[in-house]
Design a protein around this motif. Structure first.
Motif, PDB file in Angstrom:
ATOM      1  N   UNK A   2      12.628  -4.427 -41.582  1.00  0.00           N
ATOM      2  CA  UNK A   2      13.187  -5.775 -41.683  1.00  0.00           C
ATOM      3  C   UNK A   2      12.059  -6.803 -41.697  1.00  0.00           C
ATOM      4  N   UNK A   3      12.371  -7.991 -42.150  1.00  0.00           N
ATOM      5  CA  UNK A   3      11.389  -9.070 -42.174  1.00  0.00           C
ATOM      6  C   UNK A   3      10.893  -9.373 -40.761  1.00  0.00           C
ATOM      7  N   UNK A  20      -1.828   3.984 -47.977  1.00  0.00           N
ATOM      8  CA  UNK A  20      -1.249   4.301 -49.275  1.00  0.00           C
ATOM      9  C   UNK A  20       0.258   4.180 -49.346  1.00  0.00           C
ATOM     10  N   UNK A  21       0.895   3.784 -48.247  1.00  0.00           N
ATOM     11  CA  UNK A  21       2.351   3.653 -48.243  1.00  0.00           C
ATOM     12  C   UNK A  21       2.783   2.367 -48.944  1.00  0.00           C
ATOM     13  N   UNK A  22       3.962   2.420 -49.545  1.00  0.00           N
ATOM     14  CA  UNK A  22       4.630   1.233 -50.066  1.00  0.00           C
ATOM     15  C   UNK A  22       5.813   0.967 -49.152  1.00  0.00           C
ATOM     16  N   UNK A  23       5.912  -0.250 -48.648  1.00  0.00           N
ATOM     17  CA  UNK A  23       6.933  -0.604 -47.660  1.00  0.00           C
ATOM     18  C   UNK A  23       7.908  -1.592 -48.279  1.00  0.00           C
ATOM     19  N   UNK A  24       9.198  -1.338 -48.108  1.00  0.00           N
ATOM     20  CA  UNK A  24      10.230  -2.265 -48.557  1.00  0.00           C
ATOM     21  C   UNK A  24      10.641  -3.142 -47.382  1.00  0.00           C
ATOM     22  N   UNK A  25      10.599  -4.452 -47.587  1.00  0.00           N
ATOM     23  CA  UNK A  25      10.991  -5.418 -46.571  1.00  0.00           C
ATOM     24  C   UNK A  25      12.416  -5.862 -46.882  1.00  0.00           C
ATOM     25  N   UNK A  26      13.253  -5.841 -45.862  1.00  0.00           N
ATOM     26  CA  UNK A  26      14.653  -6.220 -46.053  1.00  0.00           C
ATOM     27  C   UNK A  26      14.998  -7.448 -45.211  1.00  0.00           C
ATOM     28  N   UNK A  27      15.983  -8.158 -45.682  1.00  0.00           N
ATOM     29  CA  UNK A  27      16.550  -9.290 -44.937  1.00  0.00           C
ATOM     30  C   UNK A  27      18.060  -9.185 -45.107  1.00  0.00           C
ATOM     31  N   UNK A  28      18.770  -9.080 -43.984  1.00  0.00           N
ATOM     32  CA  UNK A  28      20.220  -8.929 -44.060  1.00  0.00           C
ATOM     33  C   UNK A  28      20.638  -7.686 -44.818  1.00  0.00           C
TER      34      UNK A  28
END
Length: 82
Positions: A2-3, A20-28
Motif C-alpha cells: 500500500x502507499x 531487482x524486484x518490481x513493486x506495485x503500490x496500491x491505494x484503496x
C-alpha cells in the motif's frame, strides 16, 4: 504494497528494488504505480531514435544563431571573436 506501507518503509522498499524486484503500490486496493530498478542507459536508445532523422540543412546553424540573437540582442554574438 500500500502507499502507506511504502511511505513508512521507504528504505526497505528501495532495498527490494535495488535487489531487482518490481513493486506495485496500491491505494484503496487499486494499483497506482509500479516501481522497479532503473535501467542502465548507454545512449544506444538515443542513437536508435535519431538514426532515421535526416541530417539538418546546412543553414540550420545560421538559423539557430539568428534565433538566439533575437532573444539576447544586448549580448551580441558570443562567437564573434572566436
Amino acid at each position: 504494497m500500500t502507499a502507506t506501507e511504502a511511505s513508512r518503509n521507504f528504505s526497505e522498499l528501495l532495498d527490494a528494488i535495488e535487489r531487482g524486484e518490481t513493486v506495485t503500490i496500491t491505494r484503496g486496493n487499486h494499483p497506482v504505480a509500479e516501481i522497479g530498478p532503473a535501467r542502465h542507459r548507454t545512449g544506444a536508445d538515443l542513437r536508435a531514435a535519431l538514426a532515421d532523422i535526416p541530417t539538418p540543412h546546412d543553414s540550420f546553424a545560421e538559423d539557430i544563431a539568428e534565433a538566439v540573437a533575437l532573444l539576447e540582442p544586448e549580448r551580441g554574438d558570443p562567437w564573434a571573436d572566436a
